[in-house]
Design an enzyme around this catalytic site. Sequence first.
Site, PDB file in Angstrom:
ATOM      1  N   LYS A 175      41.023 -37.702  45.679  1.00  0.00           N
ATOM      2  CA  LYS A 175      40.243 -36.811  44.820  1.00  0.00           C
ATOM      3  C   LYS A 175      39.851 -37.495  43.510  1.00  0.00           C
ATOM      4  O   LYS A 175      38.807 -37.193  42.924  1.00  0.00           O
ATOM      5  CB  LYS A 175      41.011 -35.521  44.537  1.00  0.00           C
ATOM      6  CG  LYS A 175      40.582 -34.362  45.403  1.00  0.00           C
ATOM      7  CD  LYS A 175      40.301 -34.753  46.860  1.00  0.00           C
ATOM      8  CE  LYS A 175      41.499 -34.640  47.744  1.00  0.00           C
ATOM      9  NZ  LYS A 175      41.278 -35.122  49.126  1.00  0.00           N
ATOM     10  N   ALA A 206      49.117 -29.863  51.856  1.00  0.00           N
ATOM     11  CA  ALA A 206      50.120 -29.861  50.792  1.00  0.00           C
ATOM     12  C   ALA A 206      50.431 -28.450  50.320  1.00  0.00           C
ATOM     13  O   ALA A 206      51.597 -28.108  50.076  1.00  0.00           O
ATOM     14  CB  ALA A 206      49.631 -30.713  49.620  1.00  0.00           C
ATOM     15  N   HIS A 220      27.244 -13.770  36.140  1.00  0.00           N
ATOM     16  CA  HIS A 220      25.951 -14.458  36.285  1.00  0.00           C
ATOM     17  C   HIS A 220      25.741 -15.380  35.082  1.00  0.00           C
ATOM     18  O   HIS A 220      25.990 -14.980  33.942  1.00  0.00           O
ATOM     19  CB  HIS A 220      24.809 -13.437  36.338  1.00  0.00           C
ATOM     20  CG  HIS A 220      23.449 -14.092  36.374  1.00  0.00           C
ATOM     21  ND1 HIS A 220      22.927 -14.645  37.522  1.00  0.00           N
ATOM     22  CD2 HIS A 220      22.521 -14.293  35.390  1.00  0.00           C
ATOM     23  CE1 HIS A 220      21.740 -15.153  37.245  1.00  0.00           C
ATOM     24  NE2 HIS A 220      21.468 -14.953  35.962  1.00  0.00           N
TER      25      HIS A 220
END
Length: 439
Positions: free
Chosen positions: A50, A302, A425
């Site tokens: 990652k 994990a 939004h």
Amino acid sequence: MTKTDLIIIGGGPGGYGAAGYAARLGLDVIVIEQASVGGTCLNVGCIPTKTWSHEADILRARRTADPTATIDFQRVRRRQQEVIEQLRNGVETLLSAPSIRLVKGKAHFIDAHTVATDEETFEAKHIIIATGSEAKMPPIAITDTQRVMTSTELLAIDHVPESLVIIGAGVIGMEFASIFQTFGSKVTVIEYLKECLPTLDSDIAKRLRKSMEKRGIDFHMQAGVTAITANGVTFERKGKQQTVSAEAILIATGRKPCLENLRLEAAGIAFTAKGITVDEQMRTSCQGIYAIGDVNGQTMLAHAASMQAIIAVNNILGRTDHIDLSIMPSAIFTYPEAASVGLSEDFCEAKGMEYTCRKGFFRANGKAMAMEETEGMVKLIADSDGKVVGCHAFGAHSADMIQEISSLMCMGVTIEQLRDMVHIHPTLGEILHDTSMIS
């Protein structure tokens, strides 16, 4: 002989999670780990990959302003190690609590309550096995081993290879394909199955693969690898044999539980090649012994190990919980990102279930347009009563949206109830709400 309340074999997410939780609830714990704490996930799995995915995201963003931008791979490697070491230090701090003792060494069973390393012997009424998994090698002839790597070796590579062949289009293979294509490698993926990511909805998986193909990644689906030689990777597809050469070859054909050298037979623990046999409470066939995480072969994630750790410790202490492991979200950190939870449309059709499937698209979302991330789709699955039973997505921040649906599924939320939930939004989360509004 050292006696304690709980012995945990393995210091990965399941092991250190169980240790910390058990210690907070008053147990004295011994954790035995043969390598670095943090397990595969922290050291050679989730975290370093990652970190690389993040670096790939940054590089793509830089290229919008400067198409000639390249990766400083040595800086990437330094940052990777810094992240790992910082998190590993955090786990070591957790395991230095007064009621936890961390022991370095290889553990094996003497009997149902006794575990030993080369240096010491330990005894406890309760034992948790959390030894994780390792790369599984396919049964193919490999005569050229210098270029062949598992994910562990690839994460230690000191340069970006000019070309990379990946055998296997599962999560590991797809993530590395996406990363190294961005870094500058010519990537080829060879997969035995008809489609990549078999646990993902096939419609979503196909769209993700097509998106990656547009970026220049070559896929050979329904292709069986027969050999790896000095000439490259040889595979057979539709009766024809082909060979693809590359500077580096990644074998990403899955993982297998780490069972060797534990001497499970000495404790009477039942197991198969798929893992240690456990029930819903993570109990093995031997009273007082539990197995969590990859080693039980149920769900090799994990976060699954972390939740199974809680279940096991709760069972040891007689505590109740309402953890539902059937609702297990997962994510694939490719570009675009993909994620899923619950049932897929393929599964519903195969089982003859009554269901509804609603599709939402990123291209209609204001935040996606502002982010220049309009490629993506969401599939929302509901049963005949309108209860949300699954969601599959690909596109920017899919993991975050799937986590929302996962939480709602844990509460038994219906499509109608989702419609009544206000969403900020502009956010990508509005895609979920908009999808629920489809009749």
